[in-house]
Design a protein around this motif. Structure first.
Motif, PDB file in Angstrom:
ATOM      1  N   SER A 227     -26.285  69.590  57.081  1.00  9.83           N
ATOM      2  CA  SER A 227     -27.385  70.440  56.633  1.00  9.83           C
ATOM      3  C   SER A 227     -28.495  70.418  57.669  1.00  9.83           C
ATOM      4  O   SER A 227     -28.321  69.904  58.777  1.00  9.83           O
TER       5      SER A 227
ATOM      6  N   ASP B 250     -29.239  73.272  49.042  1.00 10.13           N
ATOM      7  CA  ASP B 250     -29.985  72.422  48.096  1.00 10.13           C
ATOM      8  C   ASP B 250     -30.293  73.162  46.794  1.00 10.13           C
ATOM      9  O   ASP B 250     -30.740  74.313  46.818  1.00 10.13           O
TER      10      ASP B 250
ATOM     11  N   HIS C  90     -30.372  62.350  47.334  1.00 10.85           N
ATOM     12  CA  HIS C  90     -30.073  63.757  47.619  1.00 10.85           C
ATOM     13  C   HIS C  90     -28.639  63.970  48.145  1.00 10.85           C
ATOM     14  O   HIS C  90     -27.948  64.904  47.727  1.00 10.85           O
TER      15      HIS C  90
ATOM     16  N   HIS D 191     -25.350  66.142  46.632  1.00  9.15           N
ATOM     17  CA  HIS D 191     -24.452  67.112  47.288  1.00  9.15           C
ATOM     18  C   HIS D 191     -22.985  66.760  47.033  1.00  9.15           C
ATOM     19  O   HIS D 191     -22.164  67.630  46.735  1.00  9.15           O
TER      20      HIS D 191
HETATM   21 MG    MG Z   1     -29.426  68.910  51.495  1.00  9.90          MG
END
Ligand code: MG
Length: 301
Positions: A141, A260, A118, A122
């Motif tokens: 985040s 996201d 993940h 980003h």
């Molecule tokens: Mg994130």
């Protein structure tokens, strides 16, 4: 935005994201975001989002989102070359929900599967959208806070919070303030807004300082802010001041790409796929802990 691709046929990647309270489906073809719809699970005011209810939310809308992504891109399933999904880090139940959908689609459509980190999603989305080449990355985040720079096929972590991410800290502080009548508030010495502002200023100052140290260490003239808190204009302003003072350039994206989304998973998946990485079905599990520096970045020199 299109980045010059290698000499091979266009590759279209479907990205599925659902590691926290957002669920997203994005289609990316050689650096072009064709569609990127998402939904957000919003709990009752004053409450955080719990894994079980968040997973049920994602289950309820992921197939509609998939339809939406294909329709908006004007594509059919046969046009998709591979299916990328978030392998981790994140919340277990929401991650599983999305991984099951990705595995099912890959088998139904007979397409390769790509398990994506993940955080790397980003970073790659930020690089694609802003055109930053080799930035020092501030990833901040609700679930992650890391200062990252690339070296020798890894995204190396220069600083991170281990106890609580900055976004979660800000949210939780606001919730706690509601429950505790702190004596400074009771005496009228300050307002809840004052306390929230002070906390934000202090946290952001720490982030900017660590980012600057990493930039100095790496001799970097580019900074990139990614992650949901990266939308915060005050954080961007503080980062901008730091960058201007050292003659560096700040790159940031807006909420479409720093929060996201599915396209960021598709984009990182596209980079993996073009350099020969594929996730076998037997390895297509999820993991709540998946460090940024565990990934071999095969697509950069
Ligand atoms: Mg994130």
């Amino acid at each position: 935005m299109r980045r010059a691709g290698p000499a091979m046929p266009a590759v279209t990647v479907l990205g599925l994201e659902g590691s926290a309270n957002k669920v997203g489906t994005g289609l990316v073809r050689d650096g072009q975001v064709l569609s990127n719809p998402r939904r957000t699970f919003v709990p009752a005011p004053g409450q955080g989002f719990l894994p079980g209810q968040t997973a049920r939310h994602h289950q309820g809308c992921v197939l509609a989102l998939l339809q939406e992504a294909l329709q908006e891109a004007g594509l059919e399933s046969a046009d998709v070359d591979c299916v990328a999904y978030t392998k981790g880090p994140g919340m277990g139940a929401p991650l599983v929900t999305v991984a099951v959908v990705a595995r099912t689609l890959a088998q139904l459509w007979n397409k390769p599967l790509l398990g994506v980190n993940h955080c790397v999603g980003h970073i790659e989305m930020g690089r694609l959208i802003t055109g930053a080449q080799n930035p020092t990355v501030l990833y901040v985040s609700g679930g992650n806070t890391q200062v990252i720079a690339y070296s020798e096929r890894r995204y190396r972590i220069f600083g991170e919070t281990i106890d609580i991410a900055v976004g979660n800290c800000l949210d939780r502080f606001a919730r706690v303030l509601k429950e505790v009548a702190h004596k400074m508030l009771a005496s009228g010495e300050c307002t809840p807004e004052d306390l929230c502002f002070s906390l934000q200023e202090t946290l952001f100052a720490m982030l900017v300082e660590i980012t600057e140290r990493a930039m100095a260490h790496c001799g970097s003239q580019e900074a990139l802010v990614v992650g949901g808190v990266g939308c915060n204009m005050r954080l961007q302003e503080m980062m901008q001041i730091m960058c201007a003072e050292r003659g560096a350039k700040l790159f940031a994206t807006d909420e479409r790409f720093c929060i996201d989304n599915g396209a960021m998973i598709a984009q990182a998946g596209w980079e993996m796929f073009r350099t020969g990485q594929v996730t076998q079905l037997k390895d297509s599990w999820i993991t709540q802990r998946y460090r940024t520096d565990e990934v071999e970045v095969t697509w950069r020199d």
